[in-house]
Motif scaffolding. Structure first.
Motif, PDB file in Angstrom:
ATOM      1  N   THR A  79       0.842  -1.190   0.000  1.00  0.00           N
ATOM      2  CA  THR A  79       0.000   0.000   0.000  1.00  0.00           C
ATOM      3  C   THR A  79       0.881   1.245   0.000  1.00  0.00           C
ATOM      4  O   THR A  79       1.854   1.327   0.752  1.00  0.00           O
ATOM      5  N   ARG A  87      -5.373   5.532   6.456  1.00  0.00           N
ATOM      6  CA  ARG A  87      -6.190   4.485   7.071  1.00  0.00           C
ATOM      7  C   ARG A  87      -5.805   4.293   8.538  1.00  0.00           C
ATOM      8  O   ARG A  87      -6.674   4.119   9.404  1.00  0.00           O
ATOM      9  N   ASP A 161      -5.560  -7.137   3.768  1.00  0.00           N
ATOM     10  CA  ASP A 161      -5.355  -6.723   2.378  1.00  0.00           C
ATOM     11  C   ASP A 161      -5.198  -7.992   1.543  1.00  0.00           C
ATOM     12  O   ASP A 161      -4.099  -8.394   1.196  1.00  0.00           O
ATOM     13  N   SER A 206      -8.700  -3.638   2.795  1.00  0.00           N
ATOM     14  CA  SER A 206      -8.254  -2.925   1.608  1.00  0.00           C
ATOM     15  C   SER A 206      -8.460  -3.842   0.410  1.00  0.00           C
ATOM     16  O   SER A 206      -7.947  -4.967   0.386  1.00  0.00           O
ATOM     17  N   GLU A 233      -7.527   2.162  -3.908  1.00  0.00           N
ATOM     18  CA  GLU A 233      -8.188   1.066  -3.207  1.00  0.00           C
ATOM     19  C   GLU A 233      -9.620   1.428  -2.861  1.00  0.00           C
ATOM     20  O   GLU A 233     -10.018   2.603  -2.892  1.00  0.00           O
ATOM     21  N   ALA A 235     -11.651   0.815   0.596  1.00  0.00           N
ATOM     22  CA  ALA A 235     -11.525   0.367   1.983  1.00  0.00           C
ATOM     23  C   ALA A 235     -12.916   0.048   2.505  1.00  0.00           C
ATOM     24  O   ALA A 235     -13.831   0.872   2.415  1.00  0.00           O
ATOM     25  N   TRP A 237     -15.244  -0.841   5.682  1.00  0.00           N
ATOM     26  CA  TRP A 237     -15.269  -0.644   7.134  1.00  0.00           C
ATOM     27  C   TRP A 237     -16.491  -1.339   7.710  1.00  0.00           C
ATOM     28  O   TRP A 237     -17.618  -1.104   7.273  1.00  0.00           O
TER      29      TRP A 237
END
Length: 397
Positions: A79, A87, A161, A206, A233, A235, A237
């Motif tokens: 990343t 993040r 990830d 991710s 990316e 992300a 949550w």
């Protein structure tokens, strides 16, 4: 083909002799000469590991930590630091003293950024070579060998990830095809779409920006993140990390130079649909992929050309975004476009297409370009017709 590091390679590279060799060795770019130089310095057994590490460090320089051990895949999948740092700050704001566990830690990039803002960070990976590299890169970090599908922490915030390519390099887009399998990771963490699972961990994942977000119903918020104009990316949550009244979609625009931007689906999305104004504006890809084009237009006083088109228009563009000053426009036809470009003495043209079956590389030679000037041509479906916008080649910044 990338070199496959062994545990013995990592053990050597972390010795005093290995560190000294890496410090002194500088590849010249001549492969045969570099191999011979590596062999002279460390012998045949470790020459390949020395050369590959030196080359990977050169590739990482300026964008990832200096002096680290890498595999080619780990470097490719790492990343970008501004994205990882963003993040980490978001996680730190909601962690509340809980353990944050990177279950796919690889060589340690996420663990490093998390540890910069959090005290209780754990990293784990199944790959013994990458884990050994992480231990060398991050002395003192809490790192263990473990399967992401069987987290060794309890009631923690998991960061994952998953790999989005197969061993052959093919991109995968379904949670069941990722490694580790994202669908199983969610089940083990208690985020499956079923009542029989109790949430045991909160989760931040991710993943690829092109993921079908309907396949991850457990994600309470989907955040699209871009860096310097490139979408990096999506992300995901989980519910425990965002309030019930929080946005469901977010676009985070990061820039290495200057301030970024952030939009959510709770922002105002009132914007008109109008004819073209002085500028065409191409919103950041994170905004487009998050479905927040109207929200972006409302914030910046812009209008849509068409409800289904991502291009916006207005009397002036926002700063830091790609935009084109419109010179003239009209219905699209090859003959009319060719005549316009000839009249303007355009010899170089960028062709951007939205919503039309036009291939720029095939169209360009048919335009018979000639002249000292450059232009950008935007071809787009607006309403029921095709429109051509001939624009200045200069891009607004």
């Amino acid at each position: 083909m990338a070199y496959g590091f062994s545990a013995a390679d990592v053990a050597f590279l972390t010795t005093a002799a290995g560190r000294a060799a890496l410090e002194a060795f500088a590849p010249s770019g001549d492969r045969l000469a570099d191999v011979a130089a590596a062999r002279r310095r460390v012998g045949d057994e470790h020459a390949a590991a020395l050369l590959e590490t030196a080359l990977l460090r050169a590739r990482a320089r300026g964008r990832l930590p200096d002096g680290w051990l890498w595999t080619a895949d780990a470097l490719e999948q790492a990343t970008a630091l501004p994205v990882a740092e963003h993040r980490a700050r978001r996680i730190a704001a909601v962690a509340g003293g809980r353990v944050v566990h990177d279950v796919t830690c690889s060589v340690g990039v996420e663990v490093a950024t998390l540890s910069a803002v959090l005290d209780r960070v754990v990293g784990s990976d199944l790959d013994p070579v990458r884990l050994a590299m992480a231990r060398a890169n991050l002395p003192g970090a809490r790192l263990v060998r473990a399967d992401a599908l069987a987290p060794v922490t309890r009631d923690s915030i998991l960061v994952a990830d998953p790999a989005r390519r197969t061993a052959s390099g093919r991109r995968v887009r379904r949670p069941s095809e990722m490694a580790p399998r994202l669908d199983l990771l969610c089940q083990h963490c208690g985020h499956a779409d079923t009542e029989r699972h109790r949430r045991r961990h909160d989760l931040v994942v991710s993943t690829a920006p092109g993921l079908d977000f309907g396949l991850v119903p457990w994600a309470r918020e989907v955040e699209l993140v871009s860096l310097d104009g490139r979408v990096r990316e999506a992300a995901l949550w989980s519910a425990g990390l965002v309030p019930d009244d929080a946005p469901r979609r977010r676009a985070t625009v990061l820039r290495t130079a200057g301030e970024g931007d952030e939009l959510t689906d709770l922002d105002d999305d009132t914007c008109p649909v109008t004819d073209v104004d002085a500028w065409l504006v191409d919103p950041d890809g994170a905004v487009v992929r998050a479905g927040l084009v109207r929200h972006y237009a409302a914030r910046h006083g812009l209008a849509q050309l068409d409800p289904h088109l991502a291009y916006l228009t207005g009397p002036r563009p926002p700063s830091g975004i790609r935009a084109f000053r419109v010179l003239e426009h009209g219905p699209y036809g090859e003959k009319a476009l060719r005549q316009t470009l000839r009249r303007r003495e355009v010899g170089r043209v960028e062709i951007l297409v939205r919503g039309l079956d036009v291939e720029p590389d095939r169209l360009r030679p048919r335009l018979k370009l000639a002249g000292p000037n450059a232009a950008t041509v935007v071809l787009a479906r607006v309403g029921r017709g095709a429109q051509a916008y001939v624009c200045d080649a200069l891009v607004s910044t």
